[in-house]
Motif scaffolding. Sequence first.
Motif, PDB file in Angstrom:
ATOM      1  N   ALA A  77       4.996   5.342  -0.627  1.00 24.00           N
ATOM      2  CA  ALA A  77       5.687   4.428  -1.686  1.00 24.00           C
ATOM      3  C   ALA A  77       5.149   2.910  -1.352  1.00 24.00           C
ATOM      4  CB  ALA A  77       7.214   4.297  -1.349  1.00 24.00           C
ATOM      5  N   ARG A  78       5.114   2.403  -0.250  1.00 19.19           N
ATOM      6  CA  ARG A  78       4.325   1.066   0.140  1.00 19.19           C
ATOM      7  C   ARG A  78       2.858   0.976  -0.151  1.00 19.19           C
ATOM      8  NH1 ARG A  78       6.704  -2.658   2.445  1.00 19.19           N
ATOM      9  NH2 ARG A  78       5.224  -3.351   3.879  1.00 19.19           N
ATOM     10  N   VAL A  79       1.880   2.129   0.131  1.00 17.12           N
ATOM     11  CA  VAL A  79       0.655   1.850  -0.067  1.00 17.12           C
ATOM     12  C   VAL A  79       0.331   1.933  -1.667  1.00 17.12           C
ATOM     13  CG1 VAL A  79      -1.604   3.113   0.326  1.00 17.12           C
ATOM     14  CG2 VAL A  79       0.224   2.742   2.197  1.00 17.12           C
ATOM     15  N   ALA A  80       1.436   3.046  -2.206  1.00 12.75           N
ATOM     16  CA  ALA A  80       0.991   2.908  -3.751  1.00 12.75           C
ATOM     17  C   ALA A  80       1.101   1.744  -4.573  1.00 12.75           C
ATOM     18  CB  ALA A  80       1.713   4.203  -4.353  1.00 12.75           C
ATOM     19  N   ARG A  81       2.326   1.035  -4.077  1.00 14.10           N
ATOM     20  CA  ARG A  81       2.617  -0.364  -4.504  1.00 14.10           C
ATOM     21  C   ARG A  81       1.549  -1.176  -4.436  1.00 14.10           C
ATOM     22  NH1 ARG A  81       8.507  -2.286  -3.690  1.00 14.10           N
ATOM     23  NH2 ARG A  81       9.080  -0.411  -4.579  1.00 14.10           N
ATOM     24  N   ALA A  82       1.029  -1.309  -3.016  1.00 12.14           N
ATOM     25  CA  ALA A  82      -0.133  -2.171  -2.834  1.00 12.14           C
ATOM     26  C   ALA A  82      -1.338  -1.805  -3.916  1.00 12.14           C
ATOM     27  CB  ALA A  82      -0.380  -2.212  -1.549  1.00 12.14           C
ATOM     28  N   VAL A  83      -1.692  -0.469  -3.865  1.00 15.21           N
ATOM     29  CA  VAL A  83      -2.672  -0.169  -4.809  1.00 15.21           C
ATOM     30  C   VAL A  83      -2.548  -0.529  -6.434  1.00 15.21           C
ATOM     31  CG1 VAL A  83      -3.911   1.592  -5.720  1.00 15.21           C
ATOM     32  CG2 VAL A  83      -3.519   1.630  -3.162  1.00 15.21           C
ATOM     33  N   GLY A  84      -1.195  -0.346  -6.726  1.00 17.46           N
ATOM     34  CA  GLY A  84      -0.925  -0.818  -8.272  1.00 17.46           C
ATOM     35  C   GLY A  84      -1.143  -2.306  -8.341  1.00 17.46           C
ATOM     36  N   GLU A  85      -0.631  -3.097  -7.218  1.00 21.70           N
ATOM     37  CA  GLU A  85      -0.707  -4.548  -7.304  1.00 21.70           C
ATOM     38  C   GLU A  85      -2.410  -5.071  -7.211  1.00 21.70           C
ATOM     39  OE1 GLU A  85       1.570  -5.788  -4.278  1.00 21.70           O
ATOM     40  OE2 GLU A  85       3.513  -5.231  -5.300  1.00 21.70           O
ATOM     41  N   GLY A  86      -3.160  -4.115  -7.052  1.00 29.48           N
ATOM     42  CA  GLY A  86      -4.659  -4.513  -6.647  1.00 29.48           C
ATOM     43  C   GLY A  86      -4.915  -5.070  -5.414  1.00 29.48           C
ATOM     44  N   ASP A  87      -4.015  -4.862  -4.551  1.00 31.94           N
ATOM     45  CA  ASP A  87      -4.435  -5.643  -2.990  1.00 31.94           C
ATOM     46  C   ASP A  87      -4.793  -4.330  -2.251  1.00 31.94           C
ATOM     47  OD1 ASP A  87      -4.431  -6.828  -0.808  1.00 31.94           O
ATOM     48  OD2 ASP A  87      -2.739  -7.990  -1.057  1.00 31.94           O
ATOM     49  N   ILE A  88      -5.905  -3.935  -2.175  1.00 33.11           N
ATOM     50  CA  ILE A  88      -6.407  -2.830  -1.194  1.00 33.11           C
ATOM     51  C   ILE A  88      -6.509  -3.130   0.243  1.00 33.11           C
ATOM     52  CG2 ILE A  88      -8.537  -1.320  -0.820  1.00 33.11           C
ATOM     53  CD1 ILE A  88      -7.043  -0.939  -3.581  1.00 33.11           C
ATOM     54  N   ALA A  89      -6.672  -4.445   0.694  1.00 36.28           N
ATOM     55  CA  ALA A  89      -6.612  -4.771   1.986  1.00 36.28           C
ATOM     56  C   ALA A  89      -4.979  -4.649   2.387  1.00 36.28           C
ATOM     57  CB  ALA A  89      -6.899  -6.302   2.286  1.00 36.28           C
ATOM     58  N   LEU A  90      -4.039  -4.960   1.518  1.00 41.27           N
ATOM     59  CA  LEU A  90      -2.767  -4.931   2.248  1.00 41.27           C
ATOM     60  C   LEU A  90      -2.690  -3.404   2.099  1.00 41.27           C
ATOM     61  CD1 LEU A  90       0.381  -5.909   2.735  1.00 41.27           C
ATOM     62  CD2 LEU A  90       0.389  -5.876  -0.042  1.00 41.27           C
TER      63      LEU A  90
END
Length: 464
Positions: A77-90
């Motif tokens: 859930a947390r990695v997918a949300r960061a990907v959706g926000e466009g923050d790959i480093a996060l």
Amino acid sequence: MVNEKAKFLEGSLMRHIAVMALTSSVGLMAVFLVDLVDMVFISWLGRDELAAAVGYSGAILFFTTSFGIGMAIAAGARVARAVGEGDIALARQRAATSLIYAFGLGAVFAAVVWWQIPALVALLGASGTTLALAQGYLSIIVPSLPFLMLGMVGGAILRAYGDARRSMMATLYGGVVNAVLDPILIFGLALDLKGAALATVAARLTIAATALIPVFRHHGGLERPTARAFTVDFGGLAAIAGPAVLTQLATPMGQAYVTRAMAAFGEDAVAGLAIISRLLPVAFAVIFALSGAIGPIIGQNYGARKMGRVRRAFRDGVLFAGAVVLAVAALLFLLRAPIADLFGAEGEARRLVYLFCGPIALLYFFNGVIFVANAAFNNLGRPFLSTWVNWGRHTLGTVPFVMAGAALVGAPGVLIGQAVGGIVFGALAWLLARRIMARERGRAAPGDDYARQGRLLALFSFKR
């Protein structure tokens, strides 16, 4: 390295759900199918106490595996949300901290369970030779839990990137290793249950390795977390993982009660339940995979604030679950006699297998609704709703129904009562999910502030 973009923000949602669920289920089915083959091999040995020992052990292994599933849900859930926000480093930072926490907490959890194996098996109703066999079987498998958790979290990270195929292959490789080693160790070296346990450990190590390698080879690896990142990510991870683990632990607790209730009707009934417990995840692997498959789809669209697609993804997930259950239930009904013959099931065991392959399989649709709703709760920042629904389903939705069923019609009533309780909580989960999605319309972009989940978790929650 692949171009990391949010793949689920456009295109057919039903297609995304079908591809993610079917590819995920292939890997799951490989693992569960080997468990089923284990059960076939053990039944061929002709000793009811061996089959019963596997049944008792299965309830405890389900308990330990559920801890890993909860951690994987949180990481995904947390990695997918960061990907959706466009923050790959996060996303890569969250992947790193999730893996470290999963291994460490898994080691502690495994140590506690290993220490309490005799008490846990006895609590389920095992005694005598069956108790000793189950204890020996579990003492080999339980220490490998941290590596299984690495594999599960690694697979969730791959799915969060939209890489369902490589996530599938990790579990598929594990299934192949188990399938090859099982007959060699069980029959070739005459190790019986010990051989099955050693094959399972080898499969778990394989899954861990083959899930992590693609993260480094195809998705840029992991961001080295700072001390502050560990603190920040612990808050965000705990906010989802805490209730997600509690949610997942509800299932084995409910299953443990069902096993104990079935034990009152003898080892033949427990052996029948063990067959069903191995058959169920193979038959409904797609449904088991659905929660993890639809989670990244909802997470990415929620991160991008595409709430219309979030609602449609939930609807399509429920429709997909219904179609799968209808097809599988029909197939099970047609094959009920060959399935019972495969395991040499007679008497009460055969009666239970026939019941499962009939109306009980159809009612599994409501469990599918709960899986889809849990994915929505976890990815929309309401993980505690998953906890309440699952614990309700496996306590209020299990205990009184099983008690009533057992009192009225004996061993078959245990299965009937368990299934009927799922209807009530499946409907409740569907209503709650729709209400949460309606509330999310027009809200500000999601953040990592989970303070609304409760004061204890708020203490560990920080905004970036």
